[in-house]
Design a protein around this motif. Sequence first.
Motif, PDB file in Angstrom:
ATOM      1  N   THR A 150       4.176 -11.186  11.176  1.00 47.28           N
ATOM      2  CA  THR A 150       3.237 -10.741  10.137  1.00 47.28           C
ATOM      3  C   THR A 150       3.164 -11.679   8.941  1.00 47.28           C
ATOM      4  N   TYR A 151       3.758 -12.868   9.040  1.00 39.38           N
ATOM      5  CA  TYR A 151       3.729 -13.706   7.848  1.00 39.38           C
ATOM      6  C   TYR A 151       2.338 -14.190   7.463  1.00 39.38           C
ATOM      7  N   PRO A 152       1.330 -14.232   8.378  1.00 37.20           N
ATOM      8  CA  PRO A 152      -0.027 -14.517   7.898  1.00 37.20           C
ATOM      9  C   PRO A 152      -0.521 -13.459   6.903  1.00 37.20           C
ATOM     10  N   ILE A 153      -0.087 -12.209   7.095  1.00 32.71           N
ATOM     11  CA  ILE A 153      -0.476 -11.148   6.172  1.00 32.71           C
ATOM     12  C   ILE A 153       0.242 -11.336   4.838  1.00 32.71           C
ATOM     13  N   SER A 154       1.518 -11.684   4.907  1.00 32.64           N
ATOM     14  CA  SER A 154       2.270 -11.944   3.678  1.00 32.64           C
ATOM     15  C   SER A 154       1.642 -13.093   2.897  1.00 32.64           C
ATOM     16  N   LEU A 205       7.172 -19.911  -8.983  1.00 28.20           N
ATOM     17  CA  LEU A 205       7.688 -18.547  -8.892  1.00 28.20           C
ATOM     18  C   LEU A 205       8.461 -18.339  -7.607  1.00 28.20           C
ATOM     19  N   ILE A 206       9.321 -17.313  -7.637  1.00 26.11           N
ATOM     20  CA  ILE A 206      10.086 -16.909  -6.466  1.00 26.11           C
ATOM     21  C   ILE A 206       9.406 -15.677  -5.869  1.00 26.11           C
ATOM     22  N   GLN A 207       9.099 -15.733  -4.613  1.00 25.51           N
ATOM     23  CA  GLN A 207       8.351 -14.666  -3.950  1.00 25.51           C
ATOM     24  C   GLN A 207       9.003 -13.296  -4.143  1.00 25.51           C
ATOM     25  N   SER A 208      10.306 -13.203  -3.945  1.00 27.07           N
ATOM     26  CA  SER A 208      10.978 -11.909  -4.022  1.00 27.07           C
ATOM     27  C   SER A 208      11.050 -11.358  -5.440  1.00 27.07           C
ATOM     28  N   MET A 209      10.784 -12.213  -6.434  1.00 21.63           N
ATOM     29  CA  MET A 209      10.820 -11.755  -7.821  1.00 21.63           C
ATOM     30  C   MET A 209       9.480 -11.170  -8.271  1.00 21.63           C
ATOM     31  N   VAL A 210       8.515 -11.135  -7.370  1.00 17.53           N
ATOM     32  CA  VAL A 210       7.206 -10.527  -7.661  1.00 17.53           C
ATOM     33  C   VAL A 210       6.994  -9.431  -6.615  1.00 17.53           C
ATOM     34  N   PRO A 211       7.557  -8.245  -6.809  1.00 16.88           N
ATOM     35  CA  PRO A 211       7.529  -7.192  -5.782  1.00 16.88           C
ATOM     36  C   PRO A 211       6.126  -6.732  -5.415  1.00 16.88           C
ATOM     37  N   GLU A 212       5.166  -6.963  -6.293  1.00 15.87           N
ATOM     38  CA  GLU A 212       3.789  -6.581  -5.980  1.00 15.87           C
ATOM     39  C   GLU A 212       3.266  -7.298  -4.740  1.00 15.87           C
ATOM     40  N   LEU A 213       3.807  -8.477  -4.446  1.00 12.82           N
ATOM     41  CA  LEU A 213       3.391  -9.206  -3.250  1.00 12.82           C
ATOM     42  C   LEU A 213       3.765  -8.439  -1.991  1.00 12.82           C
ATOM     43  N   GLN A 243       2.358 -10.959 -13.869  1.00 10.36           N
ATOM     44  CA  GLN A 243       1.286 -10.374 -14.684  1.00 10.36           C
ATOM     45  C   GLN A 243      -0.035 -10.377 -13.919  1.00 10.36           C
ATOM     46  N   THR A 244      -0.316 -11.476 -13.242  1.00  7.81           N
ATOM     47  CA  THR A 244      -1.543 -11.560 -12.444  1.00  7.81           C
ATOM     48  C   THR A 244      -1.470 -10.636 -11.244  1.00  7.81           C
ATOM     49  N   ALA A 245      -0.311 -10.611 -10.568  1.00  9.53           N
ATOM     50  CA  ALA A 245      -0.159  -9.781  -9.370  1.00  9.53           C
ATOM     51  C   ALA A 245      -0.269  -8.294  -9.700  1.00  9.53           C
ATOM     52  N   VAL A 246       0.284  -7.884 -10.837  1.00  9.55           N
ATOM     53  CA  VAL A 246       0.217  -6.477 -11.256  1.00  9.55           C
ATOM     54  C   VAL A 246      -1.242  -6.058 -11.450  1.00  9.55           C
ATOM     55  N   LEU A 247      -2.013  -6.912 -12.092  1.00  9.15           N
ATOM     56  CA  LEU A 247      -3.417  -6.593 -12.333  1.00  9.15           C
ATOM     57  C   LEU A 247      -4.187  -6.491 -11.018  1.00  9.15           C
ATOM     58  N   THR A 248      -3.938  -7.423 -10.088  1.00  7.27           N
ATOM     59  CA  THR A 248      -4.613  -7.374  -8.788  1.00  7.27           C
ATOM     60  C   THR A 248      -4.248  -6.105  -8.031  1.00  7.27           C
ATOM     61  N   LEU A 249      -2.969  -5.773  -8.009  1.00  4.40           N
ATOM     62  CA  LEU A 249      -2.527  -4.574  -7.289  1.00  4.40           C
ATOM     63  C   LEU A 249      -3.116  -3.312  -7.920  1.00  4.40           C
ATOM     64  N   GLU A 255       4.286  -5.166  -1.810  1.00  3.36           N
ATOM     65  CA  GLU A 255       3.510  -3.926  -1.737  1.00  3.36           C
ATOM     66  C   GLU A 255       2.099  -4.205  -1.224  1.00  3.36           C
ATOM     67  N   LEU A 256       1.490  -5.257  -1.711  1.00  3.91           N
ATOM     68  CA  LEU A 256       0.154  -5.592  -1.247  1.00  3.91           C
ATOM     69  C   LEU A 256       0.178  -5.967   0.238  1.00  3.91           C
ATOM     70  N   SER A 257       1.217  -6.667   0.666  1.00  5.73           N
ATOM     71  CA  SER A 257       1.348  -7.012   2.089  1.00  5.73           C
ATOM     72  C   SER A 257       1.324  -5.754   2.948  1.00  5.73           C
ATOM     73  N   PHE A 258       2.020  -4.725   2.491  1.00  6.76           N
ATOM     74  CA  PHE A 258       2.100  -3.484   3.256  1.00  6.76           C
ATOM     75  C   PHE A 258       0.718  -2.856   3.423  1.00  6.76           C
ATOM     76  N   TYR A 259      -0.093  -2.860   2.373  1.00  8.57           N
ATOM     77  CA  TYR A 259      -1.442  -2.300   2.477  1.00  8.57           C
ATOM     78  C   TYR A 259      -2.318  -3.136   3.408  1.00  8.57           C
TER      79      TYR A 259
END
Length: 336
Positions: free
Chosen positions: A133-137, A84-92, A318-324, A94-98
């Motif tokens: 902040t990349y450890p958080i990402s 997967l491409i990181q930027s193509m999963v925007p939930e990543l 699909q997995t990231a959406v469920l986690t978020l 959003e979760l980083s921000f939290y």
Amino acid sequence: MTTPQSTVVVTGDRTTGPLHLGHFAGSLQTRLQLQDQHQQFILLADTQALADHQGDYHGVRQAVIDIALDYLAVGIDPQKSTILIQSMVPELAELSFYLMNLVTVARLERNPTVKNELRHKGQERDVAAGFLTYPISQAADITALRGTLIPVGEDQLPMIEQTNEIVRRFNRMVGKPILRECEALLSNTTRLPGLDGKGKMSRAAGNHLSLSASADEITAAVNRMYTDAQHLTVGSPGRVEGNVVFSFLDAFDPDSVKVAELKAHYQHGGLADSVVKARLNEVLQALLAPIRARRQELAKEPDAILSMLLCGSAKARQTAVLTLHKVKTAMGMYYF
């Protein structure tokens, strides 16, 4: 294919070029072994790459294609591993921000991996916030995809430790085990040195050998490899420790008995560097020729590569959406 028992998440290198033998000796061989046993996500970290390649959007985009080609060429199967491409999963993102709210700046600055990279780059505080902040990402990548087993090198162990710190703090905050802790999986191969014997192999240092290297490039690289500066004559005893040629033979020569014989002969004296290098050249030519040929064939169909990456990103999402969803529900962030 074995029924998956755990999720493997691999956060990609923040690089702007093809993979090299250092990657193959460690993480790539591990990923090949794991893809038949676990559900594996392989993440191309283009968003993170922008933190220290600001403005080089074309280079980062090309790196995504190059690295995908390398993965496929060495045998990563997109039917078994989700690329997967990181930027193509925007939930990543959003979760980083939290998760950023759970980590102090002081803690990020104490992370040994971050400190070492800043020292290597000759930077201290004059660095993009995204780099710090990349450890958080990375924690968001792992937790969003429900990672439990993470292949890493020893230098990345502080990242896994910090990910688990974040997981425990979040779960305590919401009072539920929403996010999973993960375990680091170290490669059996130690870090491969650079061709010059100075530190690890890396593109930035220019001491690497790409997986797509031509036959002539392989020969030239082997010929300039550092051996033993004190091995001045064929008859004199030579040192194996710190000898780049022998480090590569240990990593790639399938005949360990032959390698042991060469080491003993070299240490005793009477074995020329040219003989050892000829052996390594033969080994690397045999290893890289089929990888190079397959990569060249795959590169003829760029649309197929992009389609594969988009499909992998959609599946991972699909997995990231469920986690978020679970994260935001636990935080009371739904207002309807």
